[in-house]
Design an enzyme around this catalytic site. Structure first.
Site, PDB file in Angstrom:
ATOM      1  N   GLY A   1      28.728  15.108  -9.408  1.00 31.82           N
ATOM      2  CA  GLY A   1      28.323  14.304 -10.563  1.00 31.82           C
ATOM      3  C   GLY A   1      28.700  15.009 -11.853  1.00 31.82           C
ATOM      4  O   GLY A   1      29.019  16.193 -11.857  1.00 31.82           O
TER       5      GLY A   1
ATOM      6  N   ARG B   1      28.525  18.290 -16.899  1.00 31.17           N
ATOM      7  CA  ARG B   1      28.714  18.705 -18.295  1.00 31.17           C
ATOM      8  C   ARG B   1      29.579  17.702 -19.038  1.00 31.17           C
ATOM      9  O   ARG B   1      30.340  18.053 -19.929  1.00 31.17           O
ATOM     10  CB  ARG B   1      29.344  20.079 -18.357  1.00 31.17           C
ATOM     11  CG  ARG B   1      30.656  20.164 -17.620  1.00 31.17           C
ATOM     12  CD  ARG B   1      31.406  21.365 -18.051  1.00 31.17           C
ATOM     13  NE  ARG B   1      32.570  21.537 -17.197  1.00 31.17           N
ATOM     14  CZ  ARG B   1      33.559  22.336 -17.484  1.00 31.17           C
ATOM     15  NH1 ARG B   1      33.527  23.022 -18.581  1.00 31.17           N
ATOM     16  NH2 ARG B   1      34.577  22.455 -16.671  1.00 31.17           N
TER      17      ARG B   1
ATOM     18  N   ARG C   1      37.762  13.247 -23.803  1.00 29.46           N
ATOM     19  CA  ARG C   1      38.781  12.919 -22.805  1.00 29.46           C
ATOM     20  C   ARG C   1      38.941  11.398 -22.721  1.00 29.46           C
ATOM     21  O   ARG C   1      37.954  10.666 -22.723  1.00 29.46           O
ATOM     22  CB  ARG C   1      38.334  13.503 -21.468  1.00 29.46           C
ATOM     23  CG  ARG C   1      39.250  13.220 -20.324  1.00 29.46           C
ATOM     24  CD  ARG C   1      39.127  14.257 -19.235  1.00 29.46           C
ATOM     25  NE  ARG C   1      37.917  14.117 -18.426  1.00 29.46           N
ATOM     26  CZ  ARG C   1      37.636  14.915 -17.389  1.00 29.46           C
ATOM     27  NH1 ARG C   1      38.442  15.904 -17.077  1.00 29.46           N
ATOM     28  NH2 ARG C   1      36.541  14.747 -16.702  1.00 29.46           N
TER      29      ARG C   1
ATOM     30  N   ASP D   1      36.965  15.349  -5.628  1.00 27.80           N
ATOM     31  CA  ASP D   1      36.347  14.868  -6.873  1.00 27.80           C
ATOM     32  C   ASP D   1      37.322  14.989  -8.040  1.00 27.80           C
ATOM     33  O   ASP D   1      37.078  14.428  -9.107  1.00 27.80           O
ATOM     34  CB  ASP D   1      35.060  15.635  -7.185  1.00 27.80           C
ATOM     35  CG  ASP D   1      35.282  17.140  -7.222  1.00 27.80           C
ATOM     36  OD1 ASP D   1      35.686  17.692  -6.179  1.00 27.80           O
ATOM     37  OD2 ASP D   1      35.073  17.748  -8.275  1.00 27.80           O
TER      38      ASP D   1
ATOM     39  N   ASP E   1      41.254  16.819 -14.634  1.00 32.63           N
ATOM     40  CA  ASP E   1      40.600  18.110 -14.503  1.00 32.63           C
ATOM     41  C   ASP E   1      41.562  19.278 -14.606  1.00 32.63           C
ATOM     42  O   ASP E   1      42.043  19.809 -13.610  1.00 32.63           O
ATOM     43  CB  ASP E   1      39.790  18.182 -13.198  1.00 32.63           C
ATOM     44  CG  ASP E   1      38.346  18.489 -13.542  1.00 32.63           C
ATOM     45  OD1 ASP E   1      38.164  19.334 -14.430  1.00 32.63           O
ATOM     46  OD2 ASP E   1      37.442  17.880 -12.969  1.00 32.63           O
TER      47      ASP E   1
HETATM   48  P1  AMP Z   1      35.044  20.978 -11.987  1.00 31.03           P
HETATM   49  O1  AMP Z   1      35.314  22.346 -11.452  1.00 31.03           O
HETATM   50  O2  AMP Z   1      35.232  20.863 -13.468  1.00 31.03           O
HETATM   51  O3  AMP Z   1      35.720  19.902 -11.218  1.00 31.03           O
HETATM   52  O4  AMP Z   1      33.481  20.754 -11.788  1.00 31.03           O
HETATM   53  C1  AMP Z   1      32.854  20.702 -10.546  1.00 31.03           C
HETATM   54  C2  AMP Z   1      31.408  20.323 -10.746  1.00 31.03           C
HETATM   55  O5  AMP Z   1      30.715  21.340 -11.461  1.00 31.03           O
HETATM   56  C3  AMP Z   1      31.183  19.045 -11.524  1.00 31.03           C
HETATM   57  O6  AMP Z   1      30.061  18.393 -10.984  1.00 31.03           O
HETATM   58  C4  AMP Z   1      30.910  19.544 -12.907  1.00 31.03           C
HETATM   59  O7  AMP Z   1      30.184  18.618 -13.674  1.00 31.03           O
HETATM   60  C5  AMP Z   1      30.088  20.787 -12.610  1.00 31.03           C
HETATM   61  N1  AMP Z   1      30.122  21.756 -13.711  1.00 31.03           N
HETATM   62  C6  AMP Z   1      31.167  22.503 -14.113  1.00 31.03           C
HETATM   63  N2  AMP Z   1      30.801  23.279 -15.159  1.00 31.03           N
HETATM   64  C7  AMP Z   1      29.513  23.016 -15.439  1.00 31.03           C
HETATM   65  C8  AMP Z   1      28.583  23.481 -16.409  1.00 31.03           C
HETATM   66  N3  AMP Z   1      28.901  24.396 -17.317  1.00 31.03           N
HETATM   67  N4  AMP Z   1      27.332  22.963 -16.370  1.00 31.03           N
HETATM   68  C9  AMP Z   1      26.989  22.039 -15.466  1.00 31.03           C
HETATM   69  N5  AMP Z   1      27.813  21.559 -14.536  1.00 31.03           N
HETATM   70  C10 AMP Z   1      29.073  22.036 -14.507  1.00 31.03           C
HETATM   71 MG    MG Z   2      36.053  18.041 -11.656  1.00 32.67          MG
END
Ligand code: AMP
Ligand code: MG
Length: 491
Positions: free
Chosen positions: A94, A97, A180, A256, A266
């Site tokens: 989900g 951030r 974005r 995802d 991403d």
């Molecule tokens: P990503 O690596 O950007 O694809 O993120 C994977 C998951 O980690 C997603 O659910 C993001 O929303 C969550 N996520 C990444 N960074 C943060 C953060 N600083 N705080 C909360 N959730 C995060």
């Molecule tokens: Mg992601």
């Protein structure tokens, strides 16, 4: 009356179709305000194409929206629910951030998601702080916009604002929010979430919504769910072939991070390959090389099989039949991918028609490039500008043989040599966002608040096929270093 004024002032024209999906798909949530927002980069061309008012958006009231301090009129901010296979392991994710402000309807009637990334905690933050830092947000801005100019489907970057707050990572870093813009943020992971936790009606609603939004042409087909699968496979085959053809390594192809629309999404640990080597990995967390350059097509196939699984119950009431139909479709992916890739490779070598031996001609070049650690982008660029003597392989017997074979291949087709070179110039970029150039731009911006280096880089990246003298400096390789280039997930 107020509404109309708002519209004229800023140009925001927001709809919230996603919020009409069943409520399991999102949580309504407001952005966390920023203490002292400052706009550090703004994409005027993109803003204009979205129907936004370029001047107003850069004033305080406009920036307040990009900083999460005000929501645009008509917006219903929400965090999207999704799951995903991360490095092969299924988990609930989900927007932790990020928040979807809604969909901007452009003057030509197109619909684009507007998302704030780094706008604070959400119900899906799972212990994270919901924040993003300046370096990674600028990195996403630079690379996504470079991808766009390279003609590769991608989410885009409208702006980056600094929040005025520090964010704690390994060290204290300036907080930032990226706006974005995407065809949508529906991912393979969104479907996995639906299939795992939703009812059949929930899943059906997501599927119908997705078809309406991205693939309306399948509505009339006999089995629209199977057709949806095939269309998504096509979009992904096309996308991944385009990555391979420019040497782009996504770095974290979790389900995802794979969109249904076929846009790249991403920009965390991604980077462009210098020397050609299929085993290239930049991401510090990818220790097994799961997402190495050469694995990207097969990983895409794996991810699409996960997508297919989510559709089984809709493809046919008879489970066995559904599996058979889905498997048949999925087994076609390698061939589908190969056809896009081969067409792209032919163009990179100035070839217009098809001959059986083209595959071996292409493989011959790639094998040599790997052996002689030839730079991926520059090798094709040197062939394009007829300076083969500058390639790393030049002077070897195998290269002269290959070169003669290639020239003979070009001579055999109807089109002229000049036509071939024109074609090559259209598809072989002279410019990619070279890692050392990106680092240099980020360092100046983050450490010295000097954004001019990034502006210069963005400027040349805007026209990667220009083949003009101004680009020369940006085609140079990084100085030799004994340390491999490493990237990090953009948190
Ligand atoms: P990503 O690596 O950007 O694809 O993120 C994977 C998951 O980690 C997603 O659910 C993001 O929303 C969550 N996520 C990444 N960074 C943060 C953060 N600083 N705080 C909360 N959730 C995060
Ligand atoms: Mg992601």
């Amino acid at each position: 009356m107020k509404n109309e004024n708002m519209l004229i002032e800023t140009g925001w024209n927001i709809d919230n179709s996603y919020a009409h999906l069943p409520e399991i798909y999102f949580r309504s949530h407001s952005p966390t305000p920023s203490t002292s927002p400052k706009l550090v980069i703004f994409n005027e061309t993109l803003a204009k194409s979205l129907g936004l008012n370029v001047e107003e958006l850069q004033r305080d009231t406009g920036v307040a929206i990009l900083a999460g301090n005000r929501v645009p009129e008509g917006s219903f901010p929400l965090a999207q629910a999704y799951a995903g296979h991360q490095f092969g392991h299924f988990t609930m994710l989900g927007d932790g951030r990020a928040l979807l402000l809604g969909e901007q309807i452009t003057p030509t009637g197109e619909r684009f998601d507007i998302q704030l990334k780094g706008s604070g905690e959400t119900p899906y933050s799972r212990g994270g702080d919901g924040r993003a830092t300046l370096g990674p947000m600028l990195r996403e801005y630079i690379i996504s916009e470079a991808m766009y100019s390279l003609g590769i489907p991608t989410t885009r970057s409208l702006a980056v604002v600094t929040t005025g707050e520090d964010v704690l990572r390994d060290s204290t870093l300036p907080g930032a929010i990226l706006t974005r813009v995407a065809a949508s943020h529906i991912r393979v992971g969104t479907f996995q979430y639906a299939a795992r936790w939703g009812t059949r009606q929930d899943l059906q609603a997501l599927v119908d919504y997705t078809i309406e939004r991205h693939f309306p042409e399948v509505k009339g087909s006999e089995n629209k769910y199977l057709s949806l699968l095939k269309e998504v496979m096509k979009a992904q085959a096309r996308l991944i072939s385009k990555w391979q053809l420019v040497g782009f390594i996504h770095g974290v192809m979790n389900t995802d991070n794979m969109t249904i629309s076929g846009e790249t999404i991403d920009y965390g640990p991604c980077a462009f390959m210098d020397a050609y080597n299929p085993e290239t990995v930049f991401s510090s967390i990818d220790r097994q090389g799961r997402y190495a350059y050469g694995n990207q097509p097969s990983i895409a196939g794996w991810n699409l099989a996960r997508f297919a699984e989510t559709l089984l119950q809709l493809i046919d009431d008879n489970q066995e039949k559904a599996v058979k139909l889905a498997q048949e479709a999925i087994s076609n992916f390698p061939e589908l991918y190969q056809s896009y890739w081969l067409a792209g490779m032919r163009a990179k070598l100035g070839i217009f028609n098809e001959e059986m031996e083209d595959t071996s001609l292409i493989d011959g070049l790639l094998t040599m490039m790997e052996k002689y650690k030839a730079d991926f982008t520059n090798t094709f660029r040197f062939l394009t500008i007829e300076r083969p003597e500058e390639t790393t392989m030049f002077g070897t017997e195998e290269f002269s043989q290959w070169y003669n074979q290639w020239q003979a291949r070009i001579d055999r087709q109807q089109e002229s040599k000049e036509d071939s070179l024109q074609l090559m110039k259209k598809v072989n970029p002279a410019i990619i966002p070279r890692n050392h150039r990106v680092e240099e731009a980020l360092e100046a911006a983050v450490k010295k608040e000097d954004f001019s280096v990034m502006e210069g880089l963005l400027n040349v990246l805007r026209d990667p096929f220009a083949y003009c003298p101004e680009q020369e400096a940006y085609t140079e390789l990084p100085p030799e270093s004994d340390r491999p280039y490493r990237t990090f997930c953009g948190t």
